[in-house]
Design a protein around this motif. Sequence first.
Motif, PDB file in Angstrom:
ATOM      1  N   PRO A   1      21.882 -30.710 -56.157  1.00 40.82           N
ATOM      2  CA  PRO A   1      20.483 -30.328 -56.340  1.00 40.82           C
ATOM      3  C   PRO A   1      20.022 -30.245 -57.789  1.00 40.82           C
ATOM      4  N   ALA A   2      20.787 -29.593 -58.664  1.00 39.50           N
ATOM      5  CA  ALA A   2      20.334 -29.401 -60.046  1.00 39.50           C
ATOM      6  C   ALA A   2      20.083 -30.734 -60.731  1.00 39.50           C
ATOM      7  N   GLU A   3      21.011 -31.675 -60.571  1.00 37.41           N
ATOM      8  CA  GLU A   3      20.859 -32.987 -61.190  1.00 37.41           C
ATOM      9  C   GLU A   3      19.677 -33.753 -60.607  1.00 37.41           C
ATOM     10  N   ILE A   4      19.557 -33.710 -59.291  1.00 37.63           N
ATOM     11  CA  ILE A   4      18.509 -34.482 -58.619  1.00 37.63           C
ATOM     12  C   ILE A   4      17.125 -33.994 -59.031  1.00 37.63           C
ATOM     13  N   PHE A   5      16.903 -32.703 -59.001  1.00 34.80           N
ATOM     14  CA  PHE A   5      15.552 -32.213 -59.293  1.00 34.80           C
ATOM     15  C   PHE A   5      15.229 -32.284 -60.791  1.00 34.80           C
ATOM     16  N   SER A   6      16.242 -32.207 -61.630  1.00 36.79           N
ATOM     17  CA  SER A   6      16.018 -32.426 -63.061  1.00 36.79           C
ATOM     18  C   SER A   6      15.576 -33.864 -63.311  1.00 36.79           C
ATOM     19  N   PHE A   7      16.257 -34.806 -62.644  1.00 32.47           N
ATOM     20  CA  PHE A   7      15.871 -36.221 -62.762  1.00 32.47           C
ATOM     21  C   PHE A   7      14.471 -36.460 -62.234  1.00 32.47           C
ATOM     22  N   LEU A   8      14.148 -35.903 -61.055  1.00 28.82           N
ATOM     23  CA  LEU A   8      12.826 -36.119 -60.464  1.00 28.82           C
ATOM     24  C   LEU A   8      11.717 -35.558 -61.361  1.00 28.82           C
ATOM     25  N   LYS A   9      11.945 -34.391 -61.930  1.00 29.42           N
ATOM     26  CA  LYS A   9      10.934 -33.792 -62.804  1.00 29.42           C
ATOM     27  C   LYS A   9      10.650 -34.691 -64.001  1.00 29.42           C
ATOM     28  N   GLU A  10      11.694 -35.150 -64.658  1.00 25.64           N
ATOM     29  CA  GLU A  10      11.529 -35.984 -65.844  1.00 25.64           C
ATOM     30  C   GLU A  10      10.929 -37.338 -65.483  1.00 25.64           C
ATOM     31  N   ALA A  11      11.431 -37.945 -64.395  1.00 27.21           N
ATOM     32  CA  ALA A  11      10.969 -39.281 -64.014  1.00 27.21           C
ATOM     33  C   ALA A  11       9.525 -39.266 -63.526  1.00 27.21           C
ATOM     34  N   CYS A  12       9.124 -38.227 -62.801  1.00 27.69           N
ATOM     35  CA  CYS A  12       7.732 -38.149 -62.326  1.00 27.69           C
ATOM     36  C   CYS A  12       6.765 -38.068 -63.508  1.00 27.69           C
ATOM     37  N   ALA A  13       7.119 -37.259 -64.490  1.00 30.43           N
ATOM     38  CA  ALA A  13       6.260 -37.153 -65.673  1.00 30.43           C
ATOM     39  C   ALA A  13       6.202 -38.478 -66.420  1.00 30.43           C
TER      40      ALA A  13
ATOM     41  N   ALA B   1       7.420 -28.578 -55.966  1.00 29.93           N
ATOM     42  CA  ALA B   1       6.232 -27.776 -56.297  1.00 29.93           C
ATOM     43  C   ALA B   1       6.406 -27.011 -57.607  1.00 29.93           C
ATOM     44  N   ALA B   2       7.644 -26.840 -58.051  1.00 29.42           N
ATOM     45  CA  ALA B   2       7.896 -26.138 -59.302  1.00 29.42           C
ATOM     46  C   ALA B   2       7.430 -26.946 -60.509  1.00 29.42           C
ATOM     47  N   PHE B   3       7.277 -28.276 -60.347  1.00 28.59           N
ATOM     48  CA  PHE B   3       6.839 -29.092 -61.477  1.00 28.59           C
ATOM     49  C   PHE B   3       5.702 -30.058 -61.137  1.00 28.59           C
ATOM     50  N   SER B   4       5.220 -30.047 -59.890  1.00 26.17           N
ATOM     51  CA  SER B   4       4.130 -30.947 -59.513  1.00 26.17           C
ATOM     52  C   SER B   4       3.325 -30.337 -58.377  1.00 26.17           C
TER      53      SER B   4
ATOM     54  N   ALA C   1      27.532 -27.525 -50.269  1.00 22.50           N
ATOM     55  CA  ALA C   1      26.876 -26.422 -49.557  1.00 22.50           C
ATOM     56  C   ALA C   1      25.630 -25.963 -50.298  1.00 22.50           C
ATOM     57  N   LEU C   2      25.495 -26.344 -51.573  1.00 19.78           N
ATOM     58  CA  LEU C   2      24.300 -25.996 -52.347  1.00 19.78           C
ATOM     59  C   LEU C   2      23.041 -26.618 -51.752  1.00 19.78           C
ATOM     60  N   TRP C   3      23.210 -27.706 -50.976  1.00 21.32           N
ATOM     61  CA  TRP C   3      22.040 -28.353 -50.370  1.00 21.32           C
ATOM     62  C   TRP C   3      21.499 -27.565 -49.172  1.00 21.32           C
ATOM     63  N   LYS C   4      22.308 -26.700 -48.599  1.00 20.24           N
ATOM     64  CA  LYS C   4      21.852 -25.946 -47.424  1.00 20.24           C
ATOM     65  C   LYS C   4      20.687 -25.041 -47.813  1.00 20.24           C
ATOM     66  N   GLY C   5      19.630 -25.133 -47.050  1.00 26.41           N
ATOM     67  CA  GLY C   5      18.462 -24.303 -47.303  1.00 26.41           C
ATOM     68  C   GLY C   5      17.541 -24.819 -48.388  1.00 26.41           C
ATOM     69  N   VAL C   6      17.888 -25.930 -49.036  1.00 24.96           N
ATOM     70  CA  VAL C   6      17.027 -26.486 -50.089  1.00 24.96           C
ATOM     71  C   VAL C   6      15.790 -27.123 -49.461  1.00 24.96           C
ATOM     72  N   SER C   7      14.629 -26.786 -49.977  1.00 27.79           N
ATOM     73  CA  SER C   7      13.369 -27.391 -49.538  1.00 27.79           C
ATOM     74  C   SER C   7      12.883 -28.328 -50.634  1.00 27.79           C
ATOM     75  N   PHE C   8      12.810 -29.623 -50.324  1.00 28.74           N
ATOM     76  CA  PHE C   8      12.313 -30.577 -51.308  1.00 28.74           C
ATOM     77  C   PHE C   8      10.889 -30.223 -51.725  1.00 28.74           C
ATOM     78  N   GLN C   9      10.085 -29.797 -50.759  1.00 32.52           N
ATOM     79  CA  GLN C   9       8.697 -29.448 -51.073  1.00 32.52           C
ATOM     80  C   GLN C   9       8.631 -28.307 -52.085  1.00 32.52           C
ATOM     81  N   GLU C  10       9.434 -27.273 -51.872  1.00 30.57           N
ATOM     82  CA  GLU C  10       9.398 -26.127 -52.772  1.00 30.57           C
ATOM     83  C   GLU C  10       9.946 -26.474 -54.154  1.00 30.57           C
ATOM     84  N   GLU C  11      10.999 -27.268 -54.198  1.00 26.41           N
ATOM     85  CA  GLU C  11      11.595 -27.629 -55.475  1.00 26.41           C
ATOM     86  C   GLU C  11      10.643 -28.497 -56.300  1.00 26.41           C
TER      87      GLU C  11
END
Length: 396
Positions: free
Chosen positions: A125-137, A189-192, A177-187
């Motif tokens: 999760p940490a790597e994926i959402f860091s990449f998505l935040k930077e790439a979306c911008a 929403a922290a940057f978009s 197991a870090l992926w359990k309970g992760v919401s793509f929408q919520e993550e």
Amino acid sequence: MDGSKIRALSGGVNQSGLRDHNERLLLSMLQRNGPMPGSDLARVAGLSPQTVSVIMRKLEKDGLLARGTPVRGKVGKPSVPMMLAANGVFSLGANIGRRSAKIVLMDFTGVVRAERSASFQYPLPAEIFSFLKEACADLTNVLPENLQDRICGIGIAAPFELWNWHEMVGASAEEFALWKGVSFQEEVAAFSDLPVHVVNDATAACRAEHIYGRGKEFRDYAYFFVAAFVGGGVVLNHSVFEGHQGNAGALGSLRSVGPNGESRQLIDIASIHLLEARLVEVGLDPRGLWSSDDWSPYERYVEPWIRQTAQELAKAALSTCAVIDFEAILIDGGLPPDVKRTLVERTRRYISNQDTRGLIPPQIEAGEMGRKAREVGAACGPIWSQFLLKSNAGLT
């Protein structure tokens, strides 16, 4: 098949208060058929010419439609075809894979304007959402400032239940197991503040093939996407069918039999990760499988992989047709074109040798979207949900 390459879209309604439906209908017809004059749109949609004219003026004013070159030489005024405006709408589409992630910026006509990618040992999760935040911008800034507010959403294609992937990618159960309970929408929403659409990765690939590939040729078909892990999708009545929980067409979970008679899933015997493992076993670097369309350095090992995969796809194709009478089976994936052609030809051959009692063997055809299918299919989600109609919502 009825012989037509593109099925007609129809089902307009003239009642007041339903302009949104009719706007989506006309946009869907133009997306499916290409440029058309208002008179043809009115005739096919079953709407009055006046209704179509009013809607088209509004859509043109909103920047969603553009005028084509007038067609002269017929009686009366020149016919002016209308088309989707490429800069009318944009969408971001991301695919989360086993070793990498990719995100694209796609316009209203399906053209990828720019893309970004990242590689990693396995997706956490940490790597994926860091990449998505930077790439979306980064991708947003590719557009001129006056077009940036035309990005309508972010689509994310990912396997379901990522936390169960650990054995397939060589990670520990604790890490995944870090992926359990992760919401793509919520993550996100922290940057978009853009809407987020999450879809199974193989279903996303099926959607891309249906909209921009060969999907216009067939009414009902099953779709196999051969990647690191084989998956699939289902199209019914010209529409990608996602199912009650979004997991329809999970063809990688179809049952088969292993070499010792044990029960196996298709994903365990018809996926590229098997070829990768074989290359590692003999001391070859498998990275070319993912980065190149030239698999000739691995030819000795590709041939038996194709043979086994084709046999399994033939059996799986007939199993799907035993449930739904599909007219075709489309096969695509992260494969070089020559490997895909051979795989499709072998699958056709193996089907002809299978026991087909009680079944009508389907056409076996190659898909067109290839490696880009999943991120393009993800990018389709926001555009489709906000501007177009699903076929099973009244389009035939």
